[in-house]
Design a protein around this motif. Structure first.
Motif, mmCIF file in Angstrom:
data_model
loop_
_atom_site.group_PDB
_atom_site.id
_atom_site.type_symbol
_atom_site.label_atom_id
_atom_site.label_comp_id
_atom_site.label_asym_id
_atom_site.label_seq_id
_atom_site.Cartn_x
_atom_site.Cartn_y
_atom_site.Cartn_z
ATOM 1 N N SER A 16 27.704 39.473 36.245
ATOM 2 C CA SER A 16 28.960 39.180 35.555
ATOM 3 C C SER A 16 29.053 39.890 34.200
ATOM 4 O O SER A 16 30.027 39.707 33.479
ATOM 5 N N SER A 18 29.892 42.620 31.536
ATOM 6 C CA SER A 18 30.912 43.667 31.424
ATOM 7 C C SER A 18 30.365 44.894 30.705
ATOM 8 O O SER A 18 31.091 45.868 30.504
ATOM 9 N N GLY A 47 33.486 34.587 39.681
ATOM 10 C CA GLY A 47 33.499 35.024 38.295
ATOM 11 C C GLY A 47 34.672 35.927 37.972
ATOM 12 O O GLY A 47 35.145 36.687 38.824
ATOM 13 N N GLY A 50 33.001 41.338 34.707
ATOM 14 C CA GLY A 50 31.897 42.140 35.208
ATOM 15 C C GLY A 50 32.084 42.632 36.624
ATOM 16 O O GLY A 50 33.203 42.752 37.131
ATOM 17 N N MET A 52 31.392 41.110 39.251
ATOM 18 C CA MET A 52 31.965 40.047 40.078
ATOM 19 C C MET A 52 33.481 40.188 40.154
ATOM 20 O O MET A 52 34.081 40.134 41.230
ATOM 21 N N ASN A 53 34.094 40.385 39.013
ATOM 22 C CA ASN A 53 35.542 40.526 38.981
ATOM 23 C C ASN A 53 35.981 41.822 39.653
ATOM 24 O O ASN A 53 37.004 41.868 40.352
ATOM 25 N N TRP A 79 35.252 30.534 32.998
ATOM 26 C CA TRP A 79 34.552 31.721 33.488
ATOM 27 C C TRP A 79 35.067 32.204 34.847
ATOM 28 O O TRP A 79 34.591 33.211 35.358
ATOM 29 N N HIS A 80 36.010 31.489 35.428
ATOM 30 C CA HIS A 80 36.429 31.803 36.794
ATOM 31 C C HIS A 80 37.609 32.776 36.845
ATOM 32 O O HIS A 80 38.366 32.911 35.887
ATOM 33 N N ASN A 81 37.729 33.430 37.984
ATOM 34 C CA ASN A 81 38.872 34.300 38.272
ATOM 35 C C ASN A 81 39.998 33.401 38.779
ATOM 36 O O ASN A 81 39.840 32.696 39.773
#
Length: 198
Positions: A16, A18, A47, A50, A52-53, A79-81
């Motif tokens: 995660s 960036s 997430g 980073g 994850m996104n 912290w979530h999308n």
């Protein structure tokens, strides 16, 4: 390779941060595009930053479906999308990992930090114990996982693991090879758990 043979869903473990090198983002985005193009649902940790996104965005931008699984304390921390097709909120980290495993037909580890390492090693442990037989693919971009792979090799050499355990995972070096690795992963008999003890 026939599309019908592809898994319906793949769990991807990844970092995660960036701040990592752009090459890791590029491979995550490439994998996300490949999943979407082959109608494979992404299961990941939900997430919003980073790698994850990046992989989640790539899947959705190419018409694919993304399910995120995240513990409540991470949602409360923001912290979530927030733009996923489906988000499953769990009570804790343990439930998160088991849910991700249950929802997916294979597991893939992109580079990541201690959380990614922990998730990957736990699913490998489950496979060793016969709790799962699903393919596990390690994406060793630019040798990122060389130290871990050397450690696993040493565990076999020192007889903490058996040589057969090296069939639990497949190593590739780029996203382009992930789906083929899943299709060609060695079959794993859950009865191999009898070899967990040495």
């Amino acid at each position: 390779m026939s599309e019908a043979k592809y898994p319906k869903s793949v769990c991807v473990y990844c970092g995660s941060s960036s701040q990592v090198n752009r090459r890791f983002f590029d491979e995550a985005e490439k994998l996300g595009k490949l999943l979407a193009q082959n109608n494979i649902e992404l299961i990941y940790g939900a997430g919003g930053i980073g790698i994850m996104n990046a992989i989640a965005d790539a899947v959705q931008q190419n018409g694919g479906h993304v399910t995120g699984v995240i513990p409540r304390f991470m949602v409360e921390a923001g912290w979530h999308n927030e733009h996923l097709d489906k988000t499953i909120v769990t009570a804790d980290m343990h439930e998160r990992k088991s849910t991700m495993a249950e929802l997916s037909d294979a597991a893939v580890a992109l580079p990541g930090g201690i959380g990614t390492l922990e998730e990957m090693l736990e699913i490998l442990t489950w496979k060793q114990l016969g709790l799962t037989t699903k393919p596990i693919v390690i994406v060793n971009i630019d040798g990122y996982y060389d130290p871990l792979l050397a450690m696993l090799k040493q565990a076999v050499q020192e007889k903490f693991m058996r040589p057969v355990h090296e069939n639990m995972w497949t190593v590739v070096t780029c996203a382009d090879d992930v789906l083929e690795a899943i299709l060609n992963a060695p079959e794993w008999d859950k009865n191999q758990k009898k070899f967990a003890a040495i």
